[in-house]
Write a protein that holds these residues in place. Structure first.
Motif, PDB file in Angstrom:
ATOM      1  N   LYS A 402       0.833  -1.207   0.000  1.00  0.00           N
ATOM      2  CA  LYS A 402       0.000   0.000   0.000  1.00  0.00           C
ATOM      3  C   LYS A 402       0.866   1.256   0.000  1.00  0.00           C
ATOM      4  O   LYS A 402       0.632   2.193  -0.766  1.00  0.00           O
ATOM      5  N   GLY A 467      -7.512  -5.076   8.886  1.00  0.00           N
ATOM      6  CA  GLY A 467      -7.763  -3.757   8.296  1.00  0.00           C
ATOM      7  C   GLY A 467      -7.806  -2.659   9.333  1.00  0.00           C
ATOM      8  O   GLY A 467      -7.294  -1.541   9.101  1.00  0.00           O
ATOM      9  N   GLN A 468      -8.399  -2.949  10.499  1.00  0.00           N
ATOM     10  CA  GLN A 468      -8.465  -1.946  11.558  1.00  0.00           C
ATOM     11  C   GLN A 468      -7.073  -1.611  12.096  1.00  0.00           C
ATOM     12  O   GLN A 468      -6.751  -0.448  12.372  1.00  0.00           O
ATOM     13  N   MET A 470      -4.272  -1.894  10.412  1.00  0.00           N
ATOM     14  CA  MET A 470      -3.568  -1.148   9.365  1.00  0.00           C
ATOM     15  C   MET A 470      -3.968   0.321   9.394  1.00  0.00           C
ATOM     16  O   MET A 470      -3.136   1.208   9.179  1.00  0.00           O
ATOM     17  N   LYS A 471      -5.254   0.580   9.651  1.00  0.00           N
ATOM     18  CA  LYS A 471      -5.690   1.978   9.768  1.00  0.00           C
ATOM     19  C   LYS A 471      -4.986   2.676  10.921  1.00  0.00           C
ATOM     20  O   LYS A 471      -4.551   3.822  10.812  1.00  0.00           O
ATOM     21  N   LYS A 472      -4.892   1.993  12.039  1.00  0.00           N
ATOM     22  CA  LYS A 472      -4.269   2.589  13.222  1.00  0.00           C
ATOM     23  C   LYS A 472      -2.786   2.901  12.996  1.00  0.00           C
ATOM     24  O   LYS A 472      -2.246   3.827  13.591  1.00  0.00           O
ATOM     25  N   GLY A 474      -1.510   3.774  10.098  1.00  0.00           N
ATOM     26  CA  GLY A 474      -1.343   4.578   8.896  1.00  0.00           C
ATOM     27  C   GLY A 474      -0.981   3.765   7.662  1.00  0.00           C
ATOM     28  O   GLY A 474      -0.393   4.288   6.716  1.00  0.00           O
ATOM     29  N   GLY A 475      -1.341   2.477   7.652  1.00  0.00           N
ATOM     30  CA  GLY A 475      -1.061   1.612   6.520  1.00  0.00           C
ATOM     31  C   GLY A 475       0.382   1.181   6.430  1.00  0.00           C
ATOM     32  O   GLY A 475       0.786   0.547   5.455  1.00  0.00           O
TER      33      GLY A 475
END
Length: 493
Positions: A402, A467-468, A470-472, A474-475
Motif C-alpha cells: 500500500k 484492516g483496523q 492497518m488503519k491505526k 497509517g497503513g
C-alpha cells in the motif's frame, strides 16, 4: 446482432492483405526522400511522376528491409523474383500503372503465430509477400484550393511497400485483430516500418466470406478497404459477417465487390465491383530485370535481425517466471520489453516487475496518451532502475504494498528516487512487534461484537481486524506480521 443459432450455422472466413510502407530513406525506384508530412508535391522527380523516358532503379535498402520482413514472418525468400505492371487508372497514379510483383513474388509460405485472448495460439499462414511502389494521395479538404475540388499529393507516389497476403485462416474478428497485433509487432521489432496507421504506413484490406459450417468450398468474398485501425478492422469484419449471413438467409447471393467501412455509422458500403487479376492486365515490367536475392544476402540480413517477439516471449517466461499472457503484453513493443527486462534484472523479481509495469506504469501511460503527451517509455519520469529499487524496498520489508503505491505516485510526479521519498517522509514499514501488539489490543478491546463473531467460528472475519490495525498504523504495518499476531491474539482469547 446475429442470433446464436445463425452463428452456429455459418462460418466466417477471413483473409487479410496488409500494406506496409518500409522506413527507407528514399523511394523504391528513385532517390526522392521517403518522408511523411512534407509540403505536397515537393518530393517528386520524373521517375515517380511517370514522365516519359524516366527509368526506375530499385533501392537496395528497400530490398533488404523487405527480406527482413520475410524472415521475421517465417517466409521462404526466393533467389529470383520478377516485377510486373499492374494497370489501372486513378488520379493519384501518375504512371497509369503500379510496379508490383504478380506470379513470381520474392517471398512465399510464411506464418505468424498470434496469441488469442484465451491464451491459445493461432497460426495464420501467409501466402506471399511482394514488393510494390505506392500511389499518391488525394486530398479532399484542407489543401488550400476550391472547396469543390480535390487535390493530388504525389509525395507518396513511389514509396516502397510490401503487401503481406494471408491465407483465409481466420475465423473471427478477434482472431484477425490478434493476427494484426502480432504482425505489427514483428515488423516493428525487425525495424522494417513504424507501422503508423494514422500516417498510412500500415493499411489493411479484409477479405470476408461466409459458408455453412462443415462446407469445404469458400463463399463469395467481399473486400473491405479504407479501414484505419485494428479495432475498426474487427468491427468491419463483424458487420460484414452479419450482412452476408442476412443475405444468404434471405435467399440472395453475396456479390463479389469492394466495400468501404464507415466508422461513424459502423457499417460497410459498396464502392465498386471487385476486380480480378485479368482486369489489371499484368505483364512483366520491361524496364526492370529480374530481382536476384542471393543466399549470402539473405543470411547477412538474418544475422542482423534482433530477438523477435516469439523468442523473447519464451525467454521471458523461462528466465523471469512470468505467465505467457504477461510475456505477450510486455513484448508488444521493443521499448516496453526493454523497460521490463531492465526492471526485472534490477530487482531480481520478474513477476513483481511485470505486475508493476502492467498495472501502475501502463495506467499512467494511458493517462498521458489521453492528454496527447509524449508516451515514449524513454520520457517516463520513472526509470527502470528507480522502479527496480521500489520493488526491492517491498521485497526486503522496508515498505508494504500500500505504501509502495503512494511512493510510486510521488515518484511519477517528481522523478525522485523511492528511497529518498521513504526516508524523507518516514514511510518505512512498521515491523516492531511491540507497536503492532499495542494496536492489536486496542482494536480487540474496541470490538467486542466482532470478537464474539470470531469466537463462534467465523474466522474469515480476521481480515476486518487486520484492516483496523492497518488503519491505526497509517497503513505502514507489515501486513503479514499483523495477520499472524492478530490470529494468535484472537485464538488466545
Amino acid at each position: 446482432m446475429l442470433e446464436e443459432t445463425l452463428r452456429e450455422k455459418y462460418e466466417l472466413v477471413i483473409g487479410l492483405e496488409v500494406h506496409c510502407q518500409m522506413k527507407t530513406r528514399t523511394k523504391l525506384f528513385c532517390s526522392c526522400p521517403n518522408n511523411f508530412g512534407d509540403a505536397p508535391n515537393t518530393n517528386v522527380c520524373p521517375v515517380c511522376l511517370g514522365l516519359p523516358g524516366a527509368l526506375p532503379v530499385i533501392s537496395r535498402e528497400a530490398v533488404t528491409l523487405a527480406v527482413r520482413a520475410a524472415l521475421a514472418t517465417n517466409c521462404t525468400v526466393h533467389e529470383t523474383s520478377v516485377f510486373a505492371r499492374k494497370n489501372y487508372f486513378y488520379p493519384d497514379l501518375p504512371k497509369g500503372y503500379q510496379i508490383s510483383q504478380y506470379d513470381r513474388p520474392y517471398a512465399t509460405d510464411g506464418y505468424v503465430d498470434a496469441l488469442q485472448s484465451d491464451g491459445t495460439t493461432k497460426r495464420v499462414r501467409l501466402e506471399r509477400i511482394h514488393m510494390e511502389d505506392d500511389a499518391g494521395k488525394l486530398l479532399h479538404e484542407g489543401h488550400g484550393f476550391a472547396t469543390d475540388v480535390s487535390g493530388v499529393d504525389l509525395n507518396r507516389s513511389g514509396s516502397p511497400l510490401i503487401e503481406i497476403v494471408s491465407r483465409p485462416d481466420m475465423r473471427s474478428a478477434q482472431e484477425a485483430h490478434a493476427y494484426l497485433t502480432a504482425l505489427k509487432a514483428l515488423l516493428v521489432y525487425a525495424d522494417v516500418s513504424e507501422c503508423n496507421m494514422e500516417e498510412g504506413s500500415l493499411r489493411c484490406d479484409a477479405n470476408v466470406s461466409v459458408r455453412l459450417r462443415g462446407a469445404e468450398k469458400f463463399g463469395t468474398r467481399a473486400e473491405i478497404k479504407n479501414v484505419n485501425s485494428f479495432r475498426n478492422v474487427a468491427r468491419a469484419i463483424e458487420y460484414e459477417y452479419e450482412r452476408q449471413v442476412g443475405l444468404v438467409e434471405a435467399g440472395h447471393k453475396v456479390v463479389q465487390e469492394t466495400r468501404l467501412y464507415r466508422a461513424d455509422k459502423d457499417e460497410t458500403a459498396s464502392m465498386r465491383s471487385k476486380e480480378d487479376a485479368h482486369d489489371y492486365r499484368y505483364f512483366p515490367e520491361p524496364d526492370l530485370p529480374p530481382l536476384v536475392i542471393s543466399s549470402a544476402w539473405v543470411e547477412e540480413v538474418r544475422s542482423s535481425l534482433p530477438e523477435l517477439p516469439p523468442a523473447k516471449r519464451a525467454r521471458f517466461v523461462a528466465d523471469y517466471g512470468i505467465p505467457a499472457y504477461d510475456a505477450e503484453v510486455l513484448t508488444l513493443t521493443r521499448e516496453v520489453a526493454d523497460f521490463f527486462e531492465a526492471v526485472a534484472k534490477g530487482c531480481g523479481n520478474g513477476k513483481a516487475a511485470s505486475n508493476w509495469i502492467m498495472t501502475e506504469v501502463m495506467r499512467e501511460m494511458k493517462g498521458r496518451a489521453r492528454g496527447d503527451e509524449d508516451v515514449s517509455y524513454a520520457s517516463l519520469p520513472i526509470t527502470p532502475a528507480a522502479l527496480a529499487e521500489l520493488i526491492r524496498l517491498i521485497d526486503d520489508g522496508t515498505i508494504n504494498g500500500k505504501t509502495a503505491k503512494d511512493v510510486f505516485a510521488r515518484m511519477w510526479a517528481s522523478g525522485e528516487s523511492p528511497k529518498a521519498i521513504v526516508e524523507r517522509e518516514g514511510l518505512s514499514q512498521v515491523s516492531d512487534t511491540g507497536a503492532i501488539d499495542a494496536a492489536i489490543r486496542e482494536v480487540i478491546e474496541a470490538s467486542p461484537e466482532q470478537v464474539a463473531t470470531y469466537k463462534k467460528g467465523r474466522t474469515n472475519t480476521i481480515g476486518w481486524f487486520v484492516g483496523q490495525v492497518m488503519k491505526k498504523t497509517g497503513g505502514r504495518a507489515n501486513p503479514k506480521m499483523v495477520n499472524d499476531l492478530m490470529k494468535a491474539a484472537l485464538d488466545a482469547l
